[in-house]
Design an enzyme around this catalytic site. Structure first.
Site, short mmCIF file in Angstrom:
data_model
loop_
_atom_site.label_atom_id
_atom_site.label_comp_id
_atom_site.label_asym_id
_atom_site.label_seq_id
_atom_site.Cartn_x
_atom_site.Cartn_y
_atom_site.Cartn_z
N ASP A 11 0.82 -1.08 0.08
CA ASP A 11 -0.02 -0.26 0.02
C ASP A 11 0.87 1.25 0.01
OD1 ASP A 11 -2.60 1.41 0.37
OD2 ASP A 11 -1.77 1.98 2.26
N SER A 12 0.21 2.35 -0.31
CA SER A 12 1.16 3.44 -0.18
C SER A 12 1.64 3.88 1.16
CB SER A 12 0.25 5.08 -0.82
OG SER A 12 -0.98 4.74 0.18
N CYS A 74 -3.75 -0.87 -1.91
CA CYS A 74 -4.06 0.76 -2.34
C CYS A 74 -5.08 0.81 -3.67
CB CYS A 74 -2.75 1.14 -2.76
SG CYS A 74 -3.04 2.96 -2.96
N GLU A 153 -6.92 8.84 9.85
CA GLU A 153 -5.59 8.72 10.74
C GLU A 153 -5.52 9.60 11.75
OE1 GLU A 153 -1.79 9.23 8.42
OE2 GLU A 153 -2.79 7.88 6.69
N CYS A 185 -11.32 3.63 -0.92
CA CYS A 185 -10.01 3.92 -0.54
C CYS A 185 -9.81 3.19 0.79
CB CYS A 185 -10.12 5.30 -0.13
SG CYS A 185 -8.62 6.18 0.70
N HIS A 187 -8.79 3.85 3.64
CA HIS A 187 -8.86 4.46 4.91
C HIS A 187 -10.54 4.73 5.18
CE1 HIS A 187 -5.04 5.66 4.28
NE2 HIS A 187 -4.74 6.38 5.34
N1 DGL Z 1 -4.13 4.07 -0.04
C1 DGL Z 1 -4.68 4.84 -0.69
C2 DGL Z 1 -5.96 4.54 -1.50
O1 DGL Z 1 -6.37 3.43 -0.96
C3 DGL Z 1 -5.12 6.09 0.12
C4 DGL Z 1 -3.85 7.02 0.75
C5 DGL Z 1 -3.11 7.58 -0.29
O2 DGL Z 1 -3.53 8.56 -0.86
O3 DGL Z 1 -2.02 7.32 -0.66
O4 DGL Z 1 -6.11 5.02 -2.50
#
Ligand code: DGL
Length: 269
Positions: A11-12, A74, A153, A185, A187
């Protein structure tokens, strides 16, 4: 191939731990290696070219650990870089877009689906294209909700500000009379309650991470790749930087203790 090899998840940053949470729920005996590119997060506002480059570097970290399958947790990466990751890896690669799209297409009864995600995910139209490929009669309405990442977060789950922002973002979707919403997403499942409240509970919420965990479970069974061991699995967490509050936020996303988090050395050099 040794079926005890771990599933690799990247993931990012930290958000992909919601996907790991779903994976451990549905596949309690699988070993998992997680990599979060916490030094370069967020990917959401970045261009597709940059995200594709980063995605390949993230993939290499997991391949180095000899993973048997890769899950792109991600949404932004899954939306713009699934093809390059699949090309690089010699193992099966599962992104979150298709499982989320399939679950939404199954859930809708009025053929009107909303999708929320990062700017990168929504502008890519990846969910819209995937849903309309499944059923061209479905109308899809996208809405970027970038502030949700920071709110999740911060842990502002039951906060007035979060509710106000959710109302602002989701109002256009209520006008479209959607009956299903993809939380596209990593989050957003953290904010599930407030999203449901603002949409008056009448809308079915689809958690792409959850749908992806089920897709991985099916794939492992289909390919006879399940780990036969019933011992407690090994979960390993790697990041490109260890930011402040990483463990606190990570444990909230994962829903349990994180244990040791290791920084990948030489990743950014
Ligand atoms: N993990 C990213 C997503 O699911 C969200 C956080 C980011 O912008 O890196 O798109």
């Amino acid at each position: 191939m040794n079926t005890a090899q771990p599933i690799g998840v990247f993931d990012s940053g930290i958000g992909g731990l919601t996907v790991v949470r779903a994976l451990t729920h549905h596949l309690p005996h699988e070993n998992i290696i997680y990599f979060g590119d916490t030094a370069r997060v967020p990917y959401g506002p970045k261009s597709p070219q940059v995200v594709r480059e980063y995605a390949l570097q993230d993939t290499d970290v997991l391949l180095h650990h000899d993973v048997k399958l890769i899950v792109i947790a991600c949404n932004t990466v899954s939306a713009v870089a699934l093809d390059v990751v699949q090309k690089r890896a010699k193992v099966p690669v599962v992104g979150v877009i298709l499982p989320g799209a399939e679950a939404a297409a199954r859930a809708t009864t009025n053929n009107r689906i909303g999708v929320i995600g990062t700017v990168g995910t929504i502008f890519s139209n990846a969910y819209t294209n995937a849903i309309r490929q499944i059923d061209p009669d479905i109308s899809v309405f996208g809405q970027p909700c970038p502030l949700f990442v920071s709110l999740a977060e911060e842990g502002w789950i039951n906060h007035k500000a979060t509710e106000l922002i959710a109302k602002e973002y989701l109002f256009p979707l209520t006008l479209e009379k959607i009956d299903t919403l993809v939380m596209g997403c990593t989050h957003y499942p953290i904010l599930r309650e407030v999203i449901g409240k603002v949409l008056h509970q009448s809308v079915t919420l689809i958690d792409s991470g959850e749908a992806t965990a089920l897709a991985v479970k099916n794939l492992l069974t289909e390919k006879a790749m399940n780990n036969p061991s019933t011992l407690k699995p090994n979960l390993q967490f790697f990041v490109s930087d260890v930011p402040h509050k990483f463990t606190e936020i990570g444990e909230r996303f994962l829903g349990r203790k994180l244990g040791k988090v290791q920084r990948v050395s030489g990743f950014l050099s």
